[in-house]
Write an enzyme that holds these catalytic residues in place. Structure first.
Site, PDB file in Angstrom:
ATOM      1  CE  LYS A  54      -3.889  -2.935   2.532  1.00  0.00           C
ATOM      2  NZ  LYS A  54      -4.650  -3.336   3.627  1.00  0.00           N
ATOM      3  CD  GLN A  98      -3.703  -5.058   6.553  1.00  0.00           C
ATOM      4  OE1 GLN A  98      -3.649  -3.700   5.741  1.00  0.00           O
ATOM      5  NE2 GLN A  98      -3.618  -5.426   5.840  1.00  0.00           N
ATOM      6  CG  ASP A 121      -9.687  -0.200   4.732  1.00  0.00           C
ATOM      7  OD1 ASP A 121      -9.631  -1.428   3.666  1.00  0.00           O
ATOM      8  OD2 ASP A 121      -9.582  -0.533   5.868  1.00  0.00           O
TER       9      ASP A 121
HETATM   10  N1  GUN Z   1      -7.034  -7.055   5.941  1.00  0.00           N
HETATM   11  C1  GUN Z   1      -6.836  -8.237   4.604  1.00  0.00           C
HETATM   12  N2  GUN Z   1      -7.890  -6.959   4.143  1.00  0.00           N
HETATM   13  C2  GUN Z   1      -8.050  -5.982   3.919  1.00  0.00           C
HETATM   14  C3  GUN Z   1      -8.217  -4.611   3.613  1.00  0.00           C
HETATM   15  O1  GUN Z   1      -8.571  -4.926   2.902  1.00  0.00           O
HETATM   16  N3  GUN Z   1      -8.333  -3.428   5.025  1.00  0.00           N
HETATM   17  C4  GUN Z   1      -7.189  -3.569   5.768  1.00  0.00           C
HETATM   18  N4  GUN Z   1      -7.946  -2.597   6.549  1.00  0.00           N
HETATM   19  N5  GUN Z   1      -7.384  -4.445   6.486  1.00  0.00           N
HETATM   20  C5  GUN Z   1      -6.997  -5.557   5.904  1.00  0.00           C
END
Ligand code: GUN
Length: 295
Positions: A54, A98, A121
């Site tokens: 990211k 996350q 998200d």
């Molecule tokens: N962990 C795995 N996929 C995601 C996601 O799309 N967003 C977040 N915040 N954590 C994750």
């Protein structure tokens, strides 16, 4: 007939190129740089890889990025204090905490603490509710990526029988909601199947578009797929390691067999996966525009 392979790698690249142009224009015309903060608690290796990707993608697109790596024993109060600080920081338009979080932290509390305007998200209940009533600010990243794969591969969604396997809050429920909307790129008839569905194959065989997020390797076999269907495989299952220690991935669909029957299919890896981060970047740009009143 062998299916067309829908490349998420290629489509994600196309969208990132469009975003790069939009970001350059925001900078030039509005002196606006979208900003994303990622928060990682602990040292889960998969999460570290995701957060790293990211950060790297943000930098490649000239999105301002801030990474907050907190130790595994960070208290809930400390995490909430950081989220509060990021909520108030005008450089930051999007906040991503996350998941999964360590067990001593209440995930719901952490996600609800994020300002819905910065919830890139799309997990905050305000944003879930806005999607449900057809007025979303942010679409959750993986389902939005799936919709884009369908649109950009030329799949007809309007009027299609869509069957979703899986009812999670991050994929199954939101993709069903998105494709149900009375909007372009949607207007489908949607069925959701899950672990308690009586006759799964009865439903999957009716699907013009079959979206599988079951979390089970090769859960969908060729006999469960209609000839000429479009199949989107959201599964990421680690089924072993190479001699070099790299994870071997497989989806929730028996790819080799189903590709002989489907009209189009996404591979794993290289299908839905690359779309998720790209849609996060798109949401960050949208968050910056919303904050500046230019969306
Ligand atoms: N962990 C795995 N996929 C995601 C996601 O799309 N967003 C977040 N915040 N954590 C994750």
């Amino acid at each position: 007939m062998t299916a067309q392979i829908i490349s998420g790698t290629e489509i994600a690249k196309q969208i990132r190129e469009e975003l790069k142009e939009e970001i350059a224009e925001l900078k030039e015309k509005h002196n606006l740089t979208p900003g994303l903060a990622t928060v990682l608690v602990g040292e889960d290796p998969a999460s570290q890889v995701y957060v790293g990707q990211k950060e790297k993608t943000s930098q490649a697109l000239d999105i301002y990025s801030e990474r907050h790596d907190l130790p595994a024993d960070t208290s809930e109060e400390e995490l909430l204090a950081l989220v509060d600080k990021l909520n108030k920081d005008p450089k930051i338009h999007g906040i991503l905490v996350q998941l999964p979080l360590p067990k001593h932290i209440d995930t719901t509390k952490a996600l609800y603490a994020i300002d819905p305007k910065k919830d890139v998200d799309g997990f905050h209940p305000v944003n879930v509710g806005k999607l449900m009533i057809g007025e979303p600010d942010y679409l959750p990243c993986t389902p939005h990526g799936i919709q884009q794969l369908l649109i950009r591969s030329g799949t007809k969604i309007e009027g299609a029988e869509v069957v979703v396997v899986g009812r999670s809050n991050i994929v199954g429920k939101p993709i069903a909601n998105i494709l149900l909307q009375k909007k372009d790129g949607a207007n489908a008839t949607v069925t959701i199947c899950h672990t308690r569905t009586k006759d799964m194959a009865f439903h999957t065989r009716r699907a013009d578009i079959l979206i599988v997020a079951a979390g089970k390797p090769k859960a969908i076999t060729a006999d469960m797929v209609k000839e000429g269907a479009v199949v989107i495989d959201v599964g990421v299952n680690r089924i072993g390691k190479t001699a070099e220690g790299k994870a071997i991935l497989c989806g929730d669909v028996d790819f080799e067999a189903v590709k002989e029957k489907a009209k189009a299919i996404t591979p794993v890896p290289g299908g839905v996966g690359p779309m998720t981060i790209t849609m996060l970047m798109l949401n960050t740009v949208r968050a910056a525009k919303l904050a500046a009143g230019i969306a």
